[in-house]
Design a protein around this motif. Structure first.
Motif, PDB file in Angstrom:
ATOM      1  N   VAL A  85      36.571  44.069  37.278  1.00 53.88           N
ATOM      2  CA  VAL A  85      36.745  42.862  38.086  1.00 53.88           C
ATOM      3  C   VAL A  85      38.193  42.424  37.936  1.00 53.88           C
ATOM      4  O   VAL A  85      38.683  42.202  36.823  1.00 53.88           O
ATOM      5  CB  VAL A  85      35.790  41.733  37.647  1.00 53.88           C
ATOM      6  CG1 VAL A  85      36.152  40.432  38.370  1.00 53.88           C
ATOM      7  CG2 VAL A  85      34.352  42.116  37.952  1.00 53.88           C
ATOM      8  N   LEU A  92      38.165  39.451  42.890  1.00 56.87           N
ATOM      9  CA  LEU A  92      37.601  38.095  42.952  1.00 56.87           C
ATOM     10  C   LEU A  92      38.737  37.089  43.088  1.00 56.87           C
ATOM     11  O   LEU A  92      39.641  37.032  42.257  1.00 56.87           O
ATOM     12  CB  LEU A  92      36.800  37.772  41.688  1.00 56.87           C
ATOM     13  CG  LEU A  92      36.143  36.385  41.708  1.00 56.87           C
ATOM     14  CD1 LEU A  92      34.938  36.390  42.642  1.00 56.87           C
ATOM     15  CD2 LEU A  92      35.726  35.942  40.308  1.00 56.87           C
ATOM     16  N   LYS A 139      35.206  39.069  46.790  1.00 54.31           N
ATOM     17  CA  LYS A 139      34.433  37.834  46.799  1.00 54.31           C
ATOM     18  C   LYS A 139      35.373  36.673  46.504  1.00 54.31           C
ATOM     19  O   LYS A 139      36.320  36.802  45.721  1.00 54.31           O
ATOM     20  CB  LYS A 139      33.330  37.871  45.729  1.00 54.31           C
ATOM     21  CG  LYS A 139      32.438  36.628  45.720  1.00 54.31           C
ATOM     22  CD  LYS A 139      31.339  36.757  44.663  1.00 54.31           C
ATOM     23  CE  LYS A 139      30.446  35.516  44.658  1.00 54.31           C
ATOM     24  NZ  LYS A 139      29.360  35.616  43.639  1.00 54.31           N
ATOM     25  N   CYS A 140      35.117  35.551  47.164  1.00 57.46           N
ATOM     26  CA  CYS A 140      35.864  34.327  46.890  1.00 57.46           C
ATOM     27  C   CYS A 140      34.880  33.245  46.451  1.00 57.46           C
ATOM     28  O   CYS A 140      33.833  33.046  47.088  1.00 57.46           O
ATOM     29  CB  CYS A 140      36.628  33.855  48.129  1.00 57.46           C
ATOM     30  SG  CYS A 140      37.519  32.295  47.875  1.00 57.46           S
ATOM     31  N   VAL A 144      35.949  34.305  36.804  1.00 51.84           N
ATOM     32  CA  VAL A 144      36.083  35.762  36.715  1.00 51.84           C
ATOM     33  C   VAL A 144      35.120  36.316  35.668  1.00 51.84           C
ATOM     34  O   VAL A 144      34.457  37.336  35.902  1.00 51.84           O
ATOM     35  CB  VAL A 144      37.537  36.151  36.370  1.00 51.84           C
ATOM     36  CG1 VAL A 144      37.639  37.640  36.040  1.00 51.84           C
ATOM     37  CG2 VAL A 144      38.470  35.814  37.532  1.00 51.84           C
ATOM     38  N   HIS A 147      31.670  36.541  36.983  1.00 51.55           N
ATOM     39  CA  HIS A 147      31.502  37.635  37.949  1.00 51.55           C
ATOM     40  C   HIS A 147      31.374  38.974  37.233  1.00 51.55           C
ATOM     41  O   HIS A 147      30.600  39.843  37.659  1.00 51.55           O
ATOM     42  CB  HIS A 147      32.681  37.655  38.914  1.00 51.55           C
ATOM     43  CG  HIS A 147      32.459  38.497  40.139  1.00 51.55           C
ATOM     44  ND1 HIS A 147      31.354  38.344  40.961  1.00 51.55           N
ATOM     45  CD2 HIS A 147      33.175  39.526  40.677  1.00 51.55           C
ATOM     46  CE1 HIS A 147      31.408  39.223  41.953  1.00 51.55           C
ATOM     47  NE2 HIS A 147      32.504  39.954  41.788  1.00 51.55           N
TER      48      HIS A 147
END
Length: 398
Positions: A5, A32, A60-61, A102, A105
Motif C-alpha cells: 500500500v 491510497l 482508493k481515496c 494508510v 488500508h
C-alpha cells in the motif's frame, strides 16, 4: 506477487514510488490517497487517472477531513498553536491522519508492505514510520526516496526514462494541501537565504481586491459563523474563510524550525484561514479567560503542539491535554472583527457576553468601581510583604 500500500498524493515523490515499486521491485502496488481537505472532487479524479496510468493494481481515496478537524485541528485552535510563533502545523497534523488511514488500508487488503515517499532529511519519515510500527507490526516499511537518497532531479530523470508524462516544471516544488494550510518546498527552502517566488505559491494573489472587514463567530472556541452566516460544521467555516482570505495573499511565510532528527529545516506555507482563526481566537480568549487560565493554556499548548509536530499523537498524554483545552473553552464565545488587506490582516476587536473587560467594574487607567485607594494600599503591602522581608534580611541594595 506481494502487495504494497503506497501513500499516494500524485506528486513527484509518490509517482516515482509507484513506478519503482512495481517495475523495479516487482510488487503489486495499491495506491491510497488520503484527503485531509485539500483536494476537490475534480482533483481527486485527476489523481486517480494519473495513478491508474502508472499501472497501479488499485486506487482508493478516503476523505478524513471532518475526523481531522475533530481529533486534531480543533485542539490546535483551542491551544492557539503556532510552532515557533509562526507555523500552524499544516503538514505535521495531517500526516498523522494520513498515516492512520494508510495503516487501516494495509490491514483491510492484507498487504505485506507499506510505502511512503518521504525523504531522509525531513520529519515525515519519522511520523509515518512511528504510526506504521505501532499499528502494523510485521509489515515491511518501504521508503525508496529515503533509502536511495534521491534528489528531485534524479527522480525526474528516472520517470522520463520510464516514459512517464507529468508537469516536471511544476514538480520542482513539493506542495501538500490540506484543510489546515498548504506547504511549499523547493530549492529556495533548501538554504537559509532565498524566498519563494510568486509563481511557487499555489494561490495567486488577486491584486484587484481592496480591504475588507469580516466578522468571525465563535461558540465555545469553535468557528461557527462568518459575517453572520452560520455553518453546519466548523470545517465548512474554515474552507469558506480560506476562499475569502487566501486571494489577499495573507498567511504566507517560511517556517524555520528544528526537525525531529536534529537538523534545521525550512518550509514555505500559505495558511490564511488557520492564521486568522488562531489570532482571532486568541484575542477572544484574552477577553474571556483569566490570566491563570491563559498562562496554563500557553504552557500545555506549547508542549502539545511540539509533541504533535514530532509525530507523537498516539501518546496518551495528548488526550489528557485535549480534555483540559476543551474544558477551557466554556466561555470562549463571541464575535471577532478582522480587517483584510493585501498581504496582511489585523484583528481589530471583539464582542462577547463573557468579556471580562467590563465597564461595570471600572475602566483601565481611569477609574474603578470595586475598591478604594485604602484597599489598594493594604493589598500592595500584603502582596509585597515576602519580597520586602527578603530584602530587609539580606540587605539587598540596587
Amino acid at each position: 506477487m506481494d502487495k504494497v500500500v503506497l501513500a499516494y498524493s500524485g506528486g513527484l515523490d509518490t509517482t516515482y514510488c509507484a513506478i519503482y515499486l512495481n517495475k523495479i521491485k516487482g510488487l503489486e502496488v495499491h495506491a491510497l490517497t488520503v484527503n485531509t481537505g485539500g483536494f476537490s472532487e475534480e482533483e481527486i479524479k485527476q489523481i486517480e487517472a494519473r495513478a491508474k496510468g502508472l499501472g497501479v493494481a488499485s486506487f482508493k481515496c478516503v476523505d478524513v477531513t471532518r475526523n481531522y478537524y475533530e481529533t486534531c485541528i480543533k485542539y490546535l485552535i483551542f491551544g492557539n498553536v503556532l510552532k515557533n510563533a509562526t507555523y500552524p502545523l499544516s503538514v505535521s497534523a495531517e500526516r498523522m491522519l494520513q498515516a492512520f488511514a494508510v495503516a487501516r488500508h494495509v490491514q483491510e487488503i492484507g498487504a505485506t508492505h507499506v510505502a511512503h515517499g518521504s525523504t531522509g532529511a525531513g520529519n515525515d519519515q519519522v511520523r509515518f514510520d512511528m504510526v506504521f510500527q505501532s499499528m502494523l507490526p510485521g509489515v515491511d516499511i518501504l521508503t525508496p526516496i529515503r533509502d536511495m537518497r534521491l534528489s528531485r532531479e534524479e527522480e525526474i530523470n528516472f520517470l522520463k526514462e520510464q516514459h512517464v508524462e507529468m508537469n516536471f516544471a511544476k514538480a520542482a516544488y513539493s506542495i501538500n494541501k490540506g484543510l489546515w494550510g498548504t506547504s511549499v518546498g523547493g530549492k529556495e527552502t533548501l538554504n537559509s537565504k532565498d524566498y519563494l517566488p510568486e509563481e511557487a505559491w499555489p494561490t495567486p494573489v488577486n491584486k484587484e481586491l481592496e480591504k475588507r472587514n469580516i466578522s468571525l463567530g465563535f461558540d465555545k472556541g469553535e468557528l461557527v459563523a462568518i459575517d453572520g452566516k452560520k455553518f453546519s460544521h466548523p470545517v465548512e467555516a474554515i474552507q469558506y474563510l480560506q476562499s475569502i482570505a487566501q486571494p489577499f495573499g495573507v498567511g504566507r511565510d517560511i517556517h524555520v524550525g528544528d526537525t525531529i532528527i536534529g537538523i534545521k529545516g525550512r518550509v514555505g506555507f500559505e495558511a490564511a484561514a488557520p492564521l486568522i482563526i488562531i489570532k482571532a481566537h486568541h484575542l477572544l480568549e484574552k477577553h474571556t479567560l483569566t490570566k491563570w487560565q491563559l498562562y496554563w493554556k500557553d504552557q500545555l499548548s506549547a508542549w502539545y503542539g511540539n509533541w504533535l509536530h514530532e509525530g507523537q499523537m498516539l501518546d496518551p498524554t495528548m488526550r489528557n491535554i485535549e480534555k483540559f483545552l476543551a474544558d477551557s473553552q466554556a466561555t470562549v464565545t463571541g464575535t471577532v472583527f478582522v480587517n483584510l488587506q493585501p498581504y496582511r490582516f489585523t484583528v481589530t476587536g471583539i464582542e462577547s457576553n463573557h468579556d471580562l473587560m467590563s465597564s461595570k467594574f471600572g475602566s483601565y487607567g481611569e477609574m474603578n468601581k470595586g475598591w478604594t485607594g485604602e484597599d489598594v494600599k493594604g493589598f500592595a503591602k500584603i502582596f509585597g510583604n515576602q519580597t520586602a522581608i527578603y530584602n530587609k534580611i539580606n540587605e539587598v541594595k540596587k
